[in-house]
Design a protein around this motif. Structure first.
Motif, short mmCIF file in Angstrom:
data_model
loop_
_atom_site.label_atom_id
_atom_site.label_comp_id
_atom_site.label_asym_id
_atom_site.label_seq_id
_atom_site.Cartn_x
_atom_site.Cartn_y
_atom_site.Cartn_z
N LEU A 18 0.84 -1.19 0.00
CA LEU A 18 0.00 0.00 0.00
C LEU A 18 0.88 1.25 0.00
CD1 LEU A 18 -2.99 0.94 0.26
CD2 LEU A 18 -2.50 1.30 2.65
N GLN A 19 1.94 1.18 0.77
CA GLN A 19 2.88 2.30 0.83
C GLN A 19 3.47 2.55 -0.56
OE1 GLN A 19 3.20 4.51 2.98
NE2 GLN A 19 4.95 4.23 4.32
N LYS A 20 3.84 1.44 -1.22
CA LYS A 20 4.42 1.56 -2.56
C LYS A 20 3.38 2.15 -3.51
CE LYS A 20 6.20 -1.35 -6.24
NZ LYS A 20 6.13 -2.72 -6.73
N ALA A 21 2.14 1.65 -3.42
CA ALA A 21 1.08 2.15 -4.28
C ALA A 21 0.87 3.64 -4.05
CB ALA A 21 -0.21 1.39 -4.02
N ARG A 22 0.94 4.05 -2.80
CA ARG A 22 0.75 5.46 -2.48
C ARG A 22 1.85 6.30 -3.13
NH1 ARG A 22 2.42 8.97 1.73
NH2 ARG A 22 3.88 7.40 2.43
N GLU A 23 3.10 5.79 -3.03
CA GLU A 23 4.21 6.52 -3.63
C GLU A 23 4.05 6.63 -5.14
OE1 GLU A 23 7.44 4.25 -2.24
OE2 GLU A 23 7.43 5.20 -0.26
N GLU A 24 3.53 5.57 -5.74
CA GLU A 24 3.41 5.59 -7.20
C GLU A 24 2.05 6.13 -7.63
OE1 GLU A 24 4.37 1.72 -8.61
OE2 GLU A 24 6.33 1.71 -7.62
N LYS A 25 1.35 6.79 -6.75
CA LYS A 25 0.06 7.41 -7.05
C LYS A 25 -0.98 6.37 -7.47
CE LYS A 25 2.02 11.46 -6.61
NZ LYS A 25 3.04 11.91 -7.55
N PHE A 26 -1.02 5.27 -6.81
CA PHE A 26 -2.04 4.23 -6.99
C PHE A 26 -2.24 3.79 -8.44
CE2 PHE A 26 -3.00 6.29 -2.99
CZ PHE A 26 -3.14 5.18 -2.16
N PRO A 27 -1.24 3.13 -9.03
CA PRO A 27 -1.43 2.61 -10.39
C PRO A 27 -2.50 1.50 -10.38
CG PRO A 27 0.64 1.83 -9.47
CD PRO A 27 0.08 2.81 -8.50
N HIS A 28 -3.19 1.40 -11.51
CA HIS A 28 -4.37 0.54 -11.59
C HIS A 28 -4.05 -0.93 -11.25
CE1 HIS A 28 -8.28 -0.77 -12.83
NE2 HIS A 28 -7.75 -1.62 -13.68
N GLN A 29 -3.00 -1.47 -11.93
CA GLN A 29 -2.68 -2.89 -11.76
C GLN A 29 -2.37 -3.22 -10.29
OE1 GLN A 29 -3.13 -4.93 -14.14
NE2 GLN A 29 -2.54 -6.71 -12.92
N LEU A 30 -1.59 -2.35 -9.69
CA LEU A 30 -1.19 -2.58 -8.31
C LEU A 30 -2.41 -2.55 -7.39
CD1 LEU A 30 1.48 -3.16 -7.03
CD2 LEU A 30 1.74 -0.76 -6.52
N CYS A 31 -3.35 -1.67 -7.71
CA CYS A 31 -4.56 -1.58 -6.90
C CYS A 31 -5.36 -2.88 -6.95
CB CYS A 31 -5.43 -0.43 -7.37
SG CYS A 31 -4.79 1.16 -6.84
N ILE A 32 -5.45 -3.47 -8.13
CA ILE A 32 -6.21 -4.72 -8.27
C ILE A 32 -5.59 -5.80 -7.38
CG2 ILE A 32 -6.75 -6.62 -9.84
CD1 ILE A 32 -6.99 -4.55 -12.04
N ILE A 33 -4.27 -5.94 -7.49
CA ILE A 33 -3.60 -6.98 -6.70
C ILE A 33 -3.72 -6.70 -5.22
CG2 ILE A 33 -1.29 -7.76 -6.09
CD1 ILE A 33 -0.86 -7.43 -9.22
N LEU A 34 -3.58 -5.44 -4.88
CA LEU A 34 -3.64 -5.07 -3.48
C LEU A 34 -5.01 -5.40 -2.91
CD1 LEU A 34 -1.87 -3.87 -1.41
CD2 LEU A 34 -2.53 -1.61 -2.12
N LYS A 35 -6.03 -5.12 -3.68
CA LYS A 35 -7.40 -5.39 -3.22
C LYS A 35 -7.57 -6.90 -3.03
CE LYS A 35 -11.85 -3.43 -3.83
NZ LYS A 35 -12.69 -2.54 -4.59
N HIS A 36 -7.06 -7.66 -4.01
CA HIS A 36 -7.10 -9.12 -3.95
C HIS A 36 -6.47 -9.60 -2.64
CE1 HIS A 36 -7.63 -12.78 -6.15
NE2 HIS A 36 -6.41 -13.18 -5.89
N LEU A 37 -5.28 -9.08 -2.37
CA LEU A 37 -4.56 -9.49 -1.16
C LEU A 37 -5.31 -9.09 0.10
CD1 LEU A 37 -0.91 -8.56 -2.12
CD2 LEU A 37 -1.70 -10.82 -1.50
N ILE A 38 -5.82 -7.87 0.10
CA ILE A 38 -6.46 -7.35 1.31
C ILE A 38 -7.72 -8.16 1.61
CG2 ILE A 38 -7.68 -5.39 2.30
CD1 ILE A 38 -5.76 -3.58 0.81
N LEU A 39 -8.53 -8.40 0.59
CA LEU A 39 -9.79 -9.11 0.83
C LEU A 39 -9.51 -10.51 1.36
CD1 LEU A 39 -12.03 -7.99 -2.12
CD2 LEU A 39 -11.86 -7.11 0.19
#
Lengths: 1192, 321
Positions: free
Chosen positions: A870-891
């Motif tokens: 999430l920290q990385k995603a925040r630094e990279e301004k929430f790129p789409h692909q990373l968000c999908i994976i992150l959501k997958h992991l979080i859920l």
């Protein structure tokens, strides 16, 4: 009769012959034609014979005219053999044909067939040899020759013939089979298997090849492959005796392999199948002695491998069920042995001249005696097994094996010795005899002789198990150490998994501390399978299970052992002491398994019989304490204390430790302190007691035990122990402050103490972990980075035991998640203003993934990984692909946390994860999802302190949706719930200002001030941040004056260069708007400070400074700062304006030192403008300047 | 029976290498070594020179934890921490299917010997999932039951399934969990048969003997390798010698030896007839996550090859004879 076309052909042939009657080929052609037409009509015998006669005339004529035409002779041969039967002439003609043309397989075969029919084998061979010598391509001859040689058992001659023939007929199955047979008989087994294999490949219904190759496989010891072949053969011919026999013996061999490796269940499965096959083979032919013997062998093997299987049900064993299962097992073994005896007798009945069957019967009878527990002390002079063994010896007195057998079966020692020595007389290198002799001497107590005998046996054959086992028995006499004994016994067990050896191995393992090794577990498990009647094996099994923390199995094993001890009839040794031992073991396991009530029952039983010793007293006391019967437990502890003085050193220390622990838990702190002060100081020498004293001292505010601490000699206790004591002392330091100033734990004190300790023991992971954990919970803003620095991640090897402190990876993960700086390892996203290189989320990402890969079940590692991503995603301004994976992991993580809803840690992880999910939804534009997750977070635990942030998240979601009424509600909620995280108030301040939620109120500021009051040294940092936020809020409202004031306060609180830059910039802006020179000078002072404070050159600072200086007309300073600005930017990020400014610099006449301005002067000013335009062609100002520059 | 080092590639990946498998040979090409790494790529290597085949195959967002090759040699699969399984064509790297599962539900995977099923083990779900390889649909899910008499499960994660293995006849499926137990399933009847006990720490890798469908070798964090009779439910033998976790085990095609990779940075070769280590390779400088014997087959390939991959980013290839 001839067809019209044929008539024509015949006439033509006749005419050709007539035109040239001396040409042999014309004769031959006509003859051939006639012969073929006669063959074609076949059914009309008279006419065909007539035609053939005519043909023969022509062949004869042709042969006379051309005596070298073999074909003519062949046909003549045919004629004589089939039409006018004249064997003599026919043979001669054929002979002639073959001599003329060795390739003529038709003539050759016909000739050989004739010879074969007359039984003239040698002549036949001569013909074939002659033909084969004449031409290597006369394959028919080689084939015939090969078969004949096989027939005559001339194997070595047959091989080349057959090989040669195979070159001509590579797909002839018979040839391959014959070749295989020849190889087989020559003893070339692998070659034979290959040949047979080829035959089977060509024709898979070849039973002969299947059977023969199967037997060869058995002979080579590849029983598995052999069994496969026999199974194939049986599919083709279900009643083939040989196949059944082969299958049975193959399975027997295979099962023996299994027995040797200890796979008894498997062996028993195989033997059941083998027994079926053997039964079929004896029913197919009842007069085959070898089949009966095989059946007997199978039954004997079955007796010696049939495993007992435990009945697994419930928590305790059912004694009746257990006894009956033992009886069943015994019955199965017994009946198999009896069957073996019967089978052997049948075999003997069929072939009484086979001496080894006598030996077999002897073995089976001995086995039955053993299973029936029959005593050998009867009055008969000769026991049955001895008599049968003698029977074998009478037939074959020189067979050394029989002597050894007699030696092992004999009932009297004298006979044993005699038989074994006779065996050795026959062969001095008979290792078995030496081994048995050693065993005999050992039993007689002649240790010297026994060792000599074992040494002999071992040096002759090191792969014999018995001598090794015998060597390990030396431990009892103190001739070798427990470890040596264990090693030799292990070797014996690996060679031969015999229950006696395995029990001995387990006993030695208990003595030598190897009890946790898997070899011991396997061995004792197999011993229980093979000797379920032995209480010792069950007891040892229990000990092994207990050492592996499998208390349930241990309890059942002890119960079994006790059950057996009660019913056993002829037990050597003291049954009572064995029963006590087993009961103590049982009580201990029950206690460890958490069944305190049962443990107390066991101890009470022992107590009633007056058998309670120190060991069982300890168990009793602990069990009572666990049950809550404190008074009784204390009584037991007192009883134990009385015995302490009589105990050995180590067990006394353990007992004292137990007494202290019990007293502390039951009577509390003070009584244990008074008790310890009464102890003599030598009692405290043990490491365990030192730790107890140290821990008690840490808890004690009065330092009553402090005087005892130095009495613990530092040299006695180990390195690790001292480190542990330091760690405890650090906790003590933290606790002591608590008493005075009524705060939360004084982390700083602990940190300071541990720092010193770390200086002494820099390689101690325990202190590092402890220090890291403390730093993480301290309020210092830089603490996470420090923590990460002191936590060394072990490479490769797995982490050491967790003592309740955070592991290195957790510290790194937490530091990454806590990194407050907006920084990134990839400079294209932001400038690294973060002072600390370590605090890159990106760097800890592989570390956390590695950790998760090592422990994929570790929920905490997963959680930290998610936060880092999430920290990385925040630094990279929430790129789409990373968000999908992150959501997958979080859920996934959230759903996993639902299982763990028990502890507090899991609750707070759930809340954070839900908030993360909410944030991702917000960033991907899924506003309903965002609100849903945040609401879910609110429902996890309604009183949690982190819920402020859930409300805050809801505020943000409603704000984005412009739902102002809900936004206001949530804002009010936030104000009500409050948080002690200052960052929460900062964020709320943004929202308040942005959406004008509260007018002219300082509620947030008040809350913020109370919140940071407890933050210690980091308070100033937070004040600065708060002022920065205030300044930003003022700027949104265009109130630059108040923004400047706020920033001045911020700079006063914290001299971070970014804050100074902000202040400088805003002063410049004020100066621009209102032209106050005081702003310019303030700006200069701030910017200069910013430049000095920053570890690297910050962009923009110098540019602003240059402008500020320029407004005062200080040209030299302007030049200096402007040229500095060039270096503040990374090459790929320099903006167009910078190039434009460089153009201004380049335009200046070069005064002063050129070194400072070298960059600007490397190019002409026009060039600089062009480059600026190239970077930003949309700026009209650049174009205009360029025009002017070109025009001038 | 010995190993001889043939070739080592340092920095074969940009990060730790976690998984390795051999893609069987086809008519057109020899067998290839497939590796997966923390650097989020899957790469292929041509023996014996270990030359990279094609460019690294990207497509995972987190570290690759497992790779598996279809017995036909045409298809392979890789899975990563994010829970996606990528099935791709070996020769073109073209994606065939993406199987989605929860991140904690994918850990180890293996194709069955016939190639009709992909078994995926993993996770707190305590299941083995079977995917049909023609439709790439989930066809079955075997729950792993808890052993009898085990203490009640409080953490919910104590049955995390780490490893899976198919018997060479395709009839049995074994899967190992973090509590050290191994569950054996009858695949045709979709039935749980029994547990194999003896390990008391996570079982990270397992392999059936290629010649004996009953014999199962298991590698565990308790530093031991066990040899079970998977049908007879009994521990037949044990091999000790590693000083740290045993992370990977593979059996030689002739069934006479096994190789193991361990956290103690070594690769060991074990002789099954004596159950002792005959050789220890120490060429890796960090823990060895994967060892794999090359399957027999392919034109002119008679010699044995063993590959090992390690946390130190290197791949080593050995000659096995």
């Amino acid at each position: 009769m001839l067809q019209l076309g044929d008539q024509y052909l015949l006439r033509q042939l006749q005419e050709t012959l007539d035109s040239d009657p001396d040409n042999p080929s014309h004769h031959y052609n006509l003859g051939l034609y006639l012969w073929e037409s006669s063959e074609a009509m076949g059914d009309c015998v008279g006419q065909s014979a007539q035609l053939k006669e005519r043909a023969a005339e022509h062949f004869m004529a042709s042969a006379k005219l051309n005596p070298s035409n073999g074909a003519a002779f062949r046909f003549l041969g045919h004629y004589y053999s089939r039409v006018s039967v004249d064997a003599q002439r026919s043979a001669k003609c054929y002979q002639r044909a073959v001599t003329l043309d060795p390739f003529d397989s038709e003539a050759g075969e016909a000739l050989c067939d004739m010879l074969d029919g007359d039984g003239k084998e040698s002549l036949e061979i001569a013909v074939c040899k002659e033909a084969s010598e004449k031409s290597p391509r006369a394959f028919w001859a080689f084939q015939r020759l090969g078969y004949l040689q096989v027939h005559q058992r001339k194997w070595s001659e047959a091989v080349p013939s057959l090989q040669h023939a195979i070159r001509g007929f590579p797909t002839c199955t018979d040839l391959w089979e014959a070749l295989g047979l020849a190889y087989h008989r020559l003893g070339m087994f692998t070659a034979a298997i290959k040949s047979y294999g080829r035959a089977i490949e060509l024709d898979n219904s070849r039973i002969f090849a299947l059977l023969e190759s199967g037997y060869i496989q058995l002979m080579l010891g590849s029983f598995r492959k052999g069994v496969e072949q026999f199974r194939c053969a049986l599919e083709l011919a279900p009643c083939n005796l040989s196949a059944h026999f082969g299958l049975a013996s193959g399975l027997l061999g295979w099962s023996k392999d299994c027995i040797k490796s200890g796979a008894f269940v498997w062996a028993a499965d195989l033997l059941r199948e083998a027994s079926e096959a053997a039964k079929t083979s004896t029913s197919l032919s009842g007069n085959l002695y070898s089949a009966w013997k095989l059946q007997g062998d199978i039954q004997i093997a079955y007796t010696s491998c049939f495993p007992w299987e435990s009945e697994r049900s419930g928590y305790d064993i059912d004694e009746e069920l257990f006894k009956s299962s033992i009886t069943n097992w015994k019955n199965t073994c017994h009946s198999a042995a009896k069957n073996a005896k019967l089978s052997y007798q049948r075999a003997l009945h069929l072939a009484p001249w086979h001496a080894n069957i006598y030996a077999d019967i002897a073995i089976s009878v001995d086995l039955i005696d053993f299973l029936e527990d029959r005593n050998k002390d009867s009055q008969e002079a000769w026991q049955l097994p001895e008599r049968m063994a003698l029977g074998g010896l009478l037939l074959e007195g020189v067979n050394k094996e029989f002597w050894v057998l007699l030696g092992s079966l004999a009932s009297t020692n004298a006979l044993k010795q005699h038989a074994l020595i006779r065996g050795l007389e026959l062969d001095l290198s008979l290792s078995e005899a030496w081994a048995f002799l050693g065993k005999l001497y050992r039993n007689l107590g002649e240790k010297q002789l026994a060792n000599q005998a074992f040494d002999h046996a071992r040096s002759i054959d090191p792969s014999l198990a018995l001598p090794w086992a015998g060597m390990s028995a030396n431990y009892q006499d103190g001739l070798c150490s427990a470890n040596e004994a264990y090693e030799s016994c292990l070797w014996a067990v690996q060679i031969l998994p015999l229950a006696e050896f395995q029990v001995g191995l387990a006993a030695l393992a208990v003595l030598s501390g190897q009890v946790q090794s898997p070899q011991v577990l396997g061995a004792i498990g197999q011993a229980v399978q093979r000797a379920p009647y032995s209480p010792e094996s069950h007891n040892l099994h229990g000990l092994v299970c207990e050492s592996r923390k499998d208390y349930q199995s241990a309890i059942m094993a002890y119960q079994r052992a006790r059950c057996l001890l009660k019913i056993i009839s002829n037990f050597k040794g003291d049954i009572k002491s064995c029963l006590v031992d087993v009961s103590v073991n049982l009580a201990r396991s029950l206690c460890k398994a958490g069944r305190a009530l049962d443990a107390v029952h066991e101890c009470e039983n022992l107590n009633e019989e007056g058998l309670l010793d120190a060991k069982s007293l300890q168990i009793y006391a602990v069990a009572l304490w666990k049950l809550g019967q404190y008074n009784l437990a204390l009584t037991m502890a007192r009883k134990l204390a009385e015995d302490v003085s009589t105990m050995k050193h180590t067990s006394a220390a353990a007992a004292l430790g137990l007494i202290c622990t019990l007293t502390y838990n039951i009577c509390g702190f003070n009584s244990v302190v008074t008790m310890i002060r009464k102890f003599p100081s030598e009692c405290l020498r043990s490491s365990r007691m030192s730790l107890i004293v140290c821990a008690l001292n840490a808890l004690d505010r009065k330092n009553q035990l402090h005087s005892l601490l130095p009495s613990i000699p530092q040299t006695v206790v180990s390195h690790g122990m001292i480190i542990e004591m330091h760690s405890i002392t650090a906790i003590g330091k933290m606790l002591q402050i608590t008493g005075e100033s009524n705060q939360a734990l004084a982390v700083e004190k602990g940190v300071n103490y541990l720092r010193k300790a770390l200086h002494m023991y820099p390689n101690s992971t325990l202190i590092r972990s402890h220090l890291g954990s403390l730093l993480l919970s301290s309020d210092d803003l830089m603490a996470p980075a420090k923590a990460a620095r002191c936590a060394v991640v072990p490479t490769g090897h797995p982490c050491p035991i967790n003592k309740g402190f955070r592991l290195p990876y957790e510290i790194h993960g937490a530091a990454a998640a806590a990194c407050h700086s907006f920084c990134s390892a990839i400079p294209k996203f932001s400038f690294p203003t973060c002072n600390d290189e370590l605090m890159h989320g990106a760097r800890s990402l592989p570390l956390l993934q590695r950790r998760l890969h090592q422990e994929p079940w570790n929920q905490n590692a997963r959680y930290l990984l998610i936060l880092s991503i999430l920290q990385k995603a925040r630094e990279e301004k929430f790129p789409h692909q990373l968000c999908i994976i992150l959501k997958h992991l979080i859920l996934d993580a959230i759903s996993r946390e639902k299982f763990l809803r028990e502890n507090k840690l899991s609750h707070s992880r759930s809340i954070i994860l839900l908030l993360c999910a909410s944030e991702i939804s917000l960033q991907t534009g899924d506003f309903p999802g965002c609100i849903r997750y945040a609401t879910d977070a609110l429902n996890v635990l309604p009183t949690h302190s982190d819920l402020f942030f859930a409300h805050l998240q809801l505020c943000r979601a409603y704000a984005v949706q412009e739902d102002y009424s809900n936004l206001r509600n949530q804002y009010t909620n936030c104000l009500q719930i409050k948080t002690n995280h200052p960052i929460g108030w900062l964020l709320l301040k943004y929202l308040e200002s942005r959406y004008s939620l509260q007018n002219n109120s300082d509620i947030i500021e008040e809350n913020f001030r109370t919140c940071i009051a407890s933050k210690g040294i980091s308070a100033n940092c937070w004040i600065a941040n708060f002022e920065l936020v205030s300044a930003q809020c003022y700027m949104w409202h265009q109130d630059y004056f108040r923004a400047e004031q706020a920033l001045t306060r911020a700079c006063a609180a914290n001299t971070d260069s970014c804050l100074l830059l902000c202040h400088g910039a805003i002063c410049m802006e004020l100066a621009r708007q209102q032209g106050g020179p005081q702003f310019v000078s303030r700006s200069i002072s701030s910017l200069t400070k910013a430049q000095n404070n920053s570890p690297t050159l910050l962009p923009i600072v110098s540019l602003l400074l240059a402008q500020a200086e320029a407004s005062f007309g200080a040209k030299a300073k302007w030049e200096k700062h402007l040229s500095l600005e060039w270096f503040a930017w990374p090459a790929e990020m320099r903006p167009a304006e910078l190039y434009f400014q460089m153009h201004l610099l380049a335009k200046q006449p070069s005064t002063g030192s050129t070194q400072d301005r070298c960059i600007a002067y490397t190019q002409s000013s026009e060039r600089w403008i062009q480059r600026a335009i190239h970077l930003n062609p949309s700026c009209l100002r650049y174009w205009r300047t360029l025009e002017m520059a070109v025009a001038s | 029976m010995k190993l001889a080092g043939l070739k080592s590639v340092e920095n074969a990946h940009d990060e730790s290498i976690w998984a390795a498998a051999w893609v069987p040979a086809t008519d057109e090409r020899p067998a290839l070594l497939l590796t997966g790494s923390l650097d989020e790529t899957v790469r292929m290597w041509r023996p014996d020179e270990l030359a990279p085949v094609g460019s690294p195959c990207k497509g995972h967002a987190l570290g690759v934890v497992s790779v598996a090759a279809h017995p036909s040699g045409a298809v392979a699969a890789s899975s990563s921490i994010d829970g996606f399984i990528r099935v791709f064509d070996v020769d073109s790297y073209a994606s065939i299917a993406t199987l989605e599962a929860s991140p904690s539900e994918v850990w180890s995977m293996q194709f069955d010997p016939k190639g009709t099923i992909l078994a995926v083990a993993g996770g707190g779900g305590s299941t083995v999932k079977l995917w049909d390889t023609s439709t790439w649909q989930l066809v079955a899910s075997f729950p792993v039951p808890r052993p009898d008499g085990a203490p009640p499960d409080k953490t919910g994660s104590s049955k995390f399934v780490l490893s899976v293995a198919w018997s060479p006849d395709g009839k049995r499926l074994a899967c190992g969990s973090i509590d050290g137990t191994i569950a054996v399933f009858d695949v045709a009847r979709a039935k749980f048969l029994h547990h194999l006990e003896g390990h008391n720490m996570p079982v990270r890798s397992m392999v059936f003997s290629p010649v004996d469908p009953r014999v199962l070798f298991t590698a565990s964090d308790d530093t031991n390798i066990h040899m079970y009779d998977a049908e007879g439910k009994s521990l037949v033998g044990a091999m000790s010698g590693h000083s740290s976790w045993v992370l990977s085990v593979d059996a030689s095609p002739d069934g006479t030896a096994i190789a193991t990779g361990s956290s103690d940075r070594t690769v060991k070769l074990w002789d099954l007839s004596t159950r002792s280590a005959v050789q220890t390779m120490k060429n890796h400088s960090d823990q060895v996550w994967g060892v794999a014997f090359r399957p027999p087959g392919g034109s002119g390939v008679r010699v044995g090859r063993l590959a090992s991959v390690s946390e130190d980013r290197s791949i080593s290839l050995y000659d096995y004879s």
